[in-house]
Write an enzyme that holds these catalytic residues in place. Structure first.
Site, PDB file in Angstrom:
ATOM      1  N   THR A  85     -20.908  46.650 -23.469  1.00  0.00           N
ATOM      2  CA  THR A  85     -19.535  47.095 -23.177  1.00  0.00           C
ATOM      3  C   THR A  85     -18.832  47.324 -24.513  1.00  0.00           C
ATOM      4  OG1 THR A  85     -18.924  44.757 -22.987  1.00  0.00           O
ATOM      5  CG2 THR A  85     -19.274  45.948 -20.931  1.00  0.00           C
ATOM      6  N   CYS A 268     -19.133  41.584 -30.801  1.00  0.00           N
ATOM      7  CA  CYS A 268     -18.331  40.954 -29.751  1.00  0.00           C
ATOM      8  C   CYS A 268     -16.900  40.611 -30.137  1.00  0.00           C
ATOM      9  CB  CYS A 268     -19.071  39.736 -29.224  1.00  0.00           C
ATOM     10  SG  CYS A 268     -20.567  40.268 -28.336  1.00  0.00           S
TER      11      CYS A 268
HETATM   12  P1  NAD Z   1     -26.878  45.402 -26.656  1.00  0.00           P
HETATM   13  O1  NAD Z   1     -26.349  46.716 -27.031  1.00  0.00           O
HETATM   14  O2  NAD Z   1     -27.755  44.644 -27.604  1.00  0.00           O
HETATM   15  O3  NAD Z   1     -27.691  45.522 -25.287  1.00  0.00           O
HETATM   16  C1  NAD Z   1     -27.276  46.277 -24.193  1.00  0.00           C
HETATM   17  C2  NAD Z   1     -28.517  46.922 -23.581  1.00  0.00           C
HETATM   18  O4  NAD Z   1     -28.181  47.555 -22.352  1.00  0.00           O
HETATM   19  C3  NAD Z   1     -29.136  47.999 -24.476  1.00  0.00           C
HETATM   20  O5  NAD Z   1     -30.481  47.664 -24.766  1.00  0.00           O
HETATM   21  C4  NAD Z   1     -29.029  49.275 -23.640  1.00  0.00           C
HETATM   22  O6  NAD Z   1     -30.099  50.173 -23.828  1.00  0.00           O
HETATM   23  C5  NAD Z   1     -29.019  48.695 -22.241  1.00  0.00           C
HETATM   24  N1  NAD Z   1     -28.500  49.591 -21.196  1.00  0.00           N
HETATM   25  C6  NAD Z   1     -27.426  50.415 -21.250  1.00  0.00           C
HETATM   26  N2  NAD Z   1     -27.285  51.054 -20.078  1.00  0.00           N
HETATM   27  C7  NAD Z   1     -28.273  50.624 -19.251  1.00  0.00           C
HETATM   28  C8  NAD Z   1     -28.642  50.900 -17.911  1.00  0.00           C
HETATM   29  N3  NAD Z   1     -27.948  51.743 -17.169  1.00  0.00           N
HETATM   30  N4  NAD Z   1     -29.726  50.284 -17.402  1.00  0.00           N
HETATM   31  C9  NAD Z   1     -30.446  49.426 -18.141  1.00  0.00           C
HETATM   32  N5  NAD Z   1     -30.139  49.109 -19.427  1.00  0.00           N
HETATM   33  C10 NAD Z   1     -29.066  49.697 -19.975  1.00  0.00           C
HETATM   34  O7  NAD Z   1     -25.625  44.504 -26.276  1.00  0.00           O
HETATM   35  P2  NAD Z   1     -25.552  42.909 -26.165  1.00  0.00           P
HETATM   36  O8  NAD Z   1     -25.155  42.342 -27.472  1.00  0.00           O
HETATM   37  O9  NAD Z   1     -26.768  42.398 -25.498  1.00  0.00           O
HETATM   38  O10 NAD Z   1     -24.301  42.742 -25.204  1.00  0.00           O
HETATM   39  C11 NAD Z   1     -24.375  43.020 -23.832  1.00  0.00           C
HETATM   40  C12 NAD Z   1     -23.114  42.481 -23.168  1.00  0.00           C
HETATM   41  O11 NAD Z   1     -23.090  41.070 -23.275  1.00  0.00           O
HETATM   42  C13 NAD Z   1     -21.806  42.954 -23.808  1.00  0.00           C
HETATM   43  O12 NAD Z   1     -20.838  43.104 -22.794  1.00  0.00           O
HETATM   44  C14 NAD Z   1     -21.443  41.817 -24.727  1.00  0.00           C
HETATM   45  O13 NAD Z   1     -20.058  41.761 -24.980  1.00  0.00           O
HETATM   46  C15 NAD Z   1     -21.903  40.638 -23.912  1.00  0.00           C
HETATM   47  N6  NAD Z   1     -22.265  39.452 -24.703  1.00  0.00           N
HETATM   48  C16 NAD Z   1     -23.066  39.581 -25.792  1.00  0.00           C
HETATM   49  C17 NAD Z   1     -23.394  38.455 -26.532  1.00  0.00           C
HETATM   50  C18 NAD Z   1     -24.178  38.555 -27.812  1.00  0.00           C
HETATM   51  O14 NAD Z   1     -24.243  37.576 -28.543  1.00  0.00           O
HETATM   52  N7  NAD Z   1     -24.771  39.677 -28.151  1.00  0.00           N
HETATM   53  C19 NAD Z   1     -22.935  37.187 -26.122  1.00  0.00           C
HETATM   54  C20 NAD Z   1     -22.155  37.099 -24.966  1.00  0.00           C
HETATM   55  C21 NAD Z   1     -21.819  38.241 -24.259  1.00  0.00           C
HETATM   56  C1  UGA Z   2     -19.488  35.007 -30.646  1.00  0.00           C
HETATM   57  C2  UGA Z   2     -19.104  33.710 -29.946  1.00  0.00           C
HETATM   58  O1  UGA Z   2     -19.228  32.624 -30.881  1.00  0.00           O
HETATM   59  C3  UGA Z   2     -20.013  33.459 -28.740  1.00  0.00           C
HETATM   60  O2  UGA Z   2     -19.596  32.277 -28.058  1.00  0.00           O
HETATM   61  C4  UGA Z   2     -19.904  34.656 -27.810  1.00  0.00           C
HETATM   62  O3  UGA Z   2     -20.757  34.495 -26.690  1.00  0.00           O
HETATM   63  C5  UGA Z   2     -20.290  35.908 -28.560  1.00  0.00           C
HETATM   64  O4  UGA Z   2     -19.426  36.078 -29.710  1.00  0.00           O
HETATM   65  C6  UGA Z   2     -20.124  37.108 -27.702  1.00  0.00           C
HETATM   66  O5  UGA Z   2     -19.250  37.179 -26.874  1.00  0.00           O
HETATM   67  O6  UGA Z   2     -20.938  37.996 -27.912  1.00  0.00           O
HETATM   68  P1  UGA Z   2     -21.440  35.723 -32.296  1.00  0.00           P
HETATM   69  O7  UGA Z   2     -20.774  37.068 -32.294  1.00  0.00           O
HETATM   70  O8  UGA Z   2     -22.907  35.626 -32.149  1.00  0.00           O
HETATM   71  O9  UGA Z   2     -20.816  34.839 -31.132  1.00  0.00           O
HETATM   72  O10 UGA Z   2     -21.102  35.042 -33.670  1.00  0.00           O
HETATM   73  P2  UGA Z   2     -20.139  33.879 -34.198  1.00  0.00           P
HETATM   74  O11 UGA Z   2     -20.955  32.749 -34.642  1.00  0.00           O
HETATM   75  O12 UGA Z   2     -19.031  33.611 -33.261  1.00  0.00           O
HETATM   76  O13 UGA Z   2     -19.545  34.592 -35.489  1.00  0.00           O
HETATM   77  C7  UGA Z   2     -18.726  35.731 -35.357  1.00  0.00           C
HETATM   78  C8  UGA Z   2     -18.238  36.179 -36.702  1.00  0.00           C
HETATM   79  O14 UGA Z   2     -17.277  35.271 -37.215  1.00  0.00           O
HETATM   80  C9  UGA Z   2     -19.305  36.312 -37.790  1.00  0.00           C
HETATM   81  O15 UGA Z   2     -19.079  37.491 -38.519  1.00  0.00           O
HETATM   82  C10 UGA Z   2     -19.086  35.092 -38.659  1.00  0.00           C
HETATM   83  O16 UGA Z   2     -19.485  35.293 -39.983  1.00  0.00           O
HETATM   84  C11 UGA Z   2     -17.593  34.913 -38.549  1.00  0.00           C
HETATM   85  N1  UGA Z   2     -17.129  33.526 -38.779  1.00  0.00           N
HETATM   86  C12 UGA Z   2     -17.526  32.531 -37.967  1.00  0.00           C
HETATM   87  C13 UGA Z   2     -16.244  33.270 -39.813  1.00  0.00           C
HETATM   88  O17 UGA Z   2     -15.846  34.183 -40.569  1.00  0.00           O
HETATM   89  N2  UGA Z   2     -15.806  31.992 -39.998  1.00  0.00           N
HETATM   90  C14 UGA Z   2     -16.202  30.978 -39.203  1.00  0.00           C
HETATM   91  O18 UGA Z   2     -15.744  29.823 -39.439  1.00  0.00           O
HETATM   92  C15 UGA Z   2     -17.081  31.252 -38.167  1.00  0.00           C
END
Ligand code: NAD
Ligand code: UGA
Length: 441
Positions: A85, A268
């Protein structure tokens, strides 16, 4: 339990493998055939500690498959939606096109009683819309936001701090019978971690969606708070690291996420606070989140300040200066370069006339794809050779442990900028380096 996972990126690939390790039969689906080919061959398509081992473990069981064919989800009882997203181009709002496409593609394969579990991070109100779309199939939607951190994704998926379920509620505020039946199925999926006593918050759709963006907004605010204090420290000669240690001893404040430096990036935190502001605006509640605009500004100012600091140590100009940037990933233990502060600073310095070389233990491939105009080196020594200034931008453990004398032997000038406040200033200064950091004297 037969499970499908739609979207096998940083979230979905780990989720699919983790569900397999819990004993479920899993099919992971993604539109990206490169990722699917890697996963189907038992290889992680990105760097995430512990994921290769988890994929090996489940490969032996034959319980986890990966495919680009959405029809393979037929027969699964629980379908996790894990697609991206991202921020819309030129707007703050979230681009929900992938979520809508994934759900559209799921619809023909759903059976009455199936459970669709939303894990992607979405603006509040999305789940309600999707639930309406799913209603004719007889499937039920649960909103189950994900809180994993990259670098700790395996542990966070298998042993999260908490589970949150947003269930469909009837008008009088109690979960519908379908919602309760769906909850029972999801409880079965998570039976092992739930048996560890991990807290489970059961709530409505709106709250579940808000919990996720509220959590990320809080984390972003905490980081920008300490970075605002760093600006004050710079104005007064105080040290933000000691300040963070001192206020962090107060358990109500806590020391975690109070590391000042280049600020937050990644796929994120930045996009989630912006999407939250955009959604609040649509809801007529934009005033409630106007502080997040400041959180974002403080964060972005740190990147500009870092370039200024490079200019300062180079006596007023970085034009023609050789800058080594240690780190490309947005944080250590990840190869993710989405909105990476390290690359943003590297690119700004290059645009301003510096000759920049970037290195990273894992993220060079992604970094090169995102910023093909930057120069990259596979090794620290290759990057810093002949450098007029070295910037530590991502605090990989190998960069924290660098030896000032070894590095000093190959650089042109002993100048180091500690963008993450992780080096010992005294050690570097004793070795003859000019040491500068954000928020430290
Ligand atoms: P990402 O871009 O790494 O992965 C998303 C995947 O979805 C891609 O591989 C893409 O090819 C696939 N995709 C897109 N359209 C599709 C479809 N129609 N059918 C099947 N696959 C499809 O993104 P991400 O980091 O994994 O994040 C995914 C979601 O989870 C986001 O909303 C993000 O905010 C949330 N999220 C991510 C993290 C994280 O640490 N990365 C943590 C918590 C929540
Ligand atoms: C963050 C949240 O921590 C997760 O709980 C959440 O699920 C995720 O986003 C998401 O929604 O995708 P992440 O993006 O993996 O996780 O990384 P973080 O560890 O939160 O760090 C985020 C950024 O903040 C990094 O660039 C890091 O360097 C920075 N950061 C973190 C700081 O500058 N200072 C800090 O004290 C901590």
């Amino acid at each position: 339990m037969r499970i499908s996972v739609i979207g096998c990126g940083y979230l979905g690939a780990v989720h699919a493998a983790a569900m397999g390790s819990l004993g479920h039969d899993v099919v992971g689906v993604d539109v990206n055939s490169i990722k699917i080919d890697a996963l189907a061959a038992g290889c992680a398509p990105f760097y995430e500690p512990g994921l290769p081992e988890l994929l090996d473990e489940v490969a032996d069981t034959g319980r986890v498959r990966f495919t680009t064919d959405i029809a393979a989800v037929a027969g699964a009882a629980v379908h996790f939606v894990c697609v991206g997203t991202p921020q819309k181009r030129g707007e703050f709002g979230a681009d929900l096109a992938y979520v809508h496409a994934a759900v559209d593609q799921l619809l023909p394969h759903l059976q009455p009683g199936d459970v669709v579990v939303g894990k992607s991070t979405v603006p509040v109100g999305t789940a309600e819309q999707l639930a309406e779309q799913l209603a004719p199939t007889g499937a039920t939607l649960i909103w189950n936001p994900e809180f994993l951190r990259e670098g700790f994704a395996v542990k966070d998926t298998l042993h999260p701090d908490r589970f949150v379920y947003g269930l469909p509620h009837a008008e009088h505020g109690v979960p519908t019978p379908e919602g309760l039946a769906a909850k029972a199925l999801l409880d079965e999926v998570y039976a092992t971690p739930l048996s560890e006593g991990i807290p489970l918050v059961v709530t409505d759709y709106a709250t579940a969606q808000l919990v996720k963006v509220a959590a990320n907004s809080f984390l972003a605010t905490k980081i920008s708070f300490i970075n605002a204090m760093a600006e004050l420290c710079e104005a007064t000669g105080a040290d933000v690291t000691s300040l963070a240690d001192a206020i962090g001893h107060d358990e109500r404040i806590g020391r975690r996420f109070l590391n000042a430096g280049l600020g937050f990036g990644g796929g994120c935190l930045p996009k989630d606070i912006r999407a939250f502001m955009a959604r609040a605006g649509e809801l007529g509640a934009d005033q409630a989140l106007s502080f997040l605009r400041e959180v974002d500004s403080i964060n972005m100012r740190r990147r500009v300040r870092m370039v200024d600091l490079a200019r300062e140590v180079c006596h007023g100009s970085i034009v023609g200066r050789r800058v080594a940037v240690l780190g490309a990933a947005f944080k250590p233990d990840s190869d993710d370069v989405r909105d990476s502060p390290a690359l943003s600073v590297a690119a700004q310095m290059q645009l301003q006339g510096a000759h920049v070389t970037v290195t990273d233990p894992q993220a060079i491939g992604n970094a090169r794809a995102a910023w093909p105009s930057l120069k990259f080196s596979d090794t620290v020594m290759g990057a810093v050779a002949g450098a007029d200034v070295v910037l530590l931008a991502t605090e990989w453990s190998e960069y924290r442990e660098l030896d000032p004398d070894e590095l000093g032997a190959v650089v042109a000038e002993r100048r180091i900028l500690d963008g993450r406040n992780v080096l010992d200033p005294a050690r570097w200064r004793t070795a003859g380096w000019t040491y500068r950091a954000l928020g430290r004297p």
